[in-house]
Structures are given as C-alpha cells and as structure tokens.
Design a protein around this motif. Structure first.
Motif, PDB file in Angstrom:
ATOM      1  N   TRP A  77       0.817  -1.216   0.000  1.00  0.00           N
ATOM      2  CA  TRP A  77       0.000   0.000   0.000  1.00  0.00           C
ATOM      3  C   TRP A  77       0.846   1.259   0.000  1.00  0.00           C
ATOM      4  N   ASP A  79       0.446   5.573  -2.059  1.00  0.00           N
ATOM      5  CA  ASP A  79      -0.495   6.484  -2.722  1.00  0.00           C
ATOM      6  C   ASP A  79      -1.089   5.876  -3.997  1.00  0.00           C
ATOM      7  N   LEU A  82      -3.306   2.652  -3.449  1.00  0.00           N
ATOM      8  CA  LEU A  82      -4.561   3.033  -2.792  1.00  0.00           C
ATOM      9  C   LEU A  82      -5.467   3.813  -3.737  1.00  0.00           C
ATOM     10  N   PHE A  83      -4.885   4.700  -4.550  1.00  0.00           N
ATOM     11  CA  PHE A  83      -5.685   5.495  -5.486  1.00  0.00           C
ATOM     12  C   PHE A  83      -6.442   4.569  -6.441  1.00  0.00           C
ATOM     13  N   ARG A 109     -10.937  10.175  -3.669  1.00  0.00           N
ATOM     14  CA  ARG A 109      -9.887   9.191  -3.362  1.00  0.00           C
ATOM     15  C   ARG A 109      -8.643   9.887  -2.824  1.00  0.00           C
ATOM     16  N   SER A 110      -8.233  10.975  -3.465  1.00  0.00           N
ATOM     17  CA  SER A 110      -7.050  11.712  -2.996  1.00  0.00           C
ATOM     18  C   SER A 110      -7.259  12.284  -1.605  1.00  0.00           C
ATOM     19  N   ILE A 113      -6.994   9.458   0.914  1.00  0.00           N
ATOM     20  CA  ILE A 113      -5.589   9.047   1.019  1.00  0.00           C
ATOM     21  C   ILE A 113      -4.801  10.054   1.852  1.00  0.00           C
ATOM     22  N   LYS A 117      -2.873   9.123   5.211  1.00  0.00           N
ATOM     23  CA  LYS A 117      -1.426   9.381   5.368  1.00  0.00           C
ATOM     24  C   LYS A 117      -1.123   9.999   6.711  1.00  0.00           C
TER      25      LYS A 117
END
Length: 121
Positions: A77, A79, A82-83, A109-110, A113, A117
């Motif tokens: 996993w 960025d 996951l995107f 989605r961003s 994420i 993070k």
C-alpha cells in the motif's frame, strides 16, 4: 523481488489530484469508519485496523481474517496502489471481501488518502 513489484492490474491512468485532509476526514467518517479504525492499537471491525498502512503488504494485519486474494495479491500500500484500489476494490483485488463500491471521484480518493497518510502513522 515479487513482493515489492506492483501487480499487472495497477494502471495509474491519471495523476492523482492533491488531497485535502479535512475533506478526507469527513469522507472517512461517513464511508469508511463503520468498518475501519486508524489509531495505533485500534480494533479490527469488519475491516482491519489501518494504522501503519503505508508501506505495508496487503493482507498482513495480524489476527485479521483476510481472503486468500488479499493475502496473495503482492500489493504494497502506497499512494498509487490506494488510489487505484479505492476506485473499485472488488475489481482491483478480485475475491476481496471488502464490501465497498469505491470512490468514483479522483478527488474523493485523494482526499481519503491524504487523511489516511496523516492518521495512520
């Protein structure tokens, strides 16, 4: 090394837009928190705890009953994975039990994420 290369189905068709933490927090609370926790030592619910998510192989949280599809996916996993995954989890990992249709919006989605993070480390 097969454990670090991305699966063939990772596509990265578009660059992900910049994420917004606050929007991501709201999306996580309304769409993800019923099945996932983010804090260190948080409980597994229908889905695994997400603390330490970035850099972790899929299907590797101790004590969570993953499908073989997750455990054997070879996904790590970050960025990009996951995107792609969060767009349509069942398409990205065929056989996953994650019962979530995905975030169709690249911005959503961003945002999620970006929240993950900052919340899972």
């Amino acid at each position: 090394d097969q454990h670090t290369k991305e699966p063939k189905h990772t596509k990265h068709i578009m660059a992900a837009p910049a994420g917004d933490f606050e929007r991501g927090a709201k999306l996580f609370k309304t769409r993800c928190a019923q099945c996932h926790t983010v804090e260190q030592g948080g409980a597994a619910k229908q889905g695994p705890n997400l603390f330490g998510l970035f850099g972790r192989p899929a299907g590797s949280v101790e004590g969570f009953a993953y499908t073989a599809a997750n455990k054997n996916s070879g996904i790590v996993w970050h960025d990009g994975t996951l995107f792609d995954y969060l767009e349509n989890p069942k398409k990205y990992i065929k056989g996953t039990k994650m019962n979530f249709p995905g975030f169709k919006s690249p911005q959503d989605r961003s945002d999620v994420i970006e929240y993950l993070k900052q919340s899972t480390k």
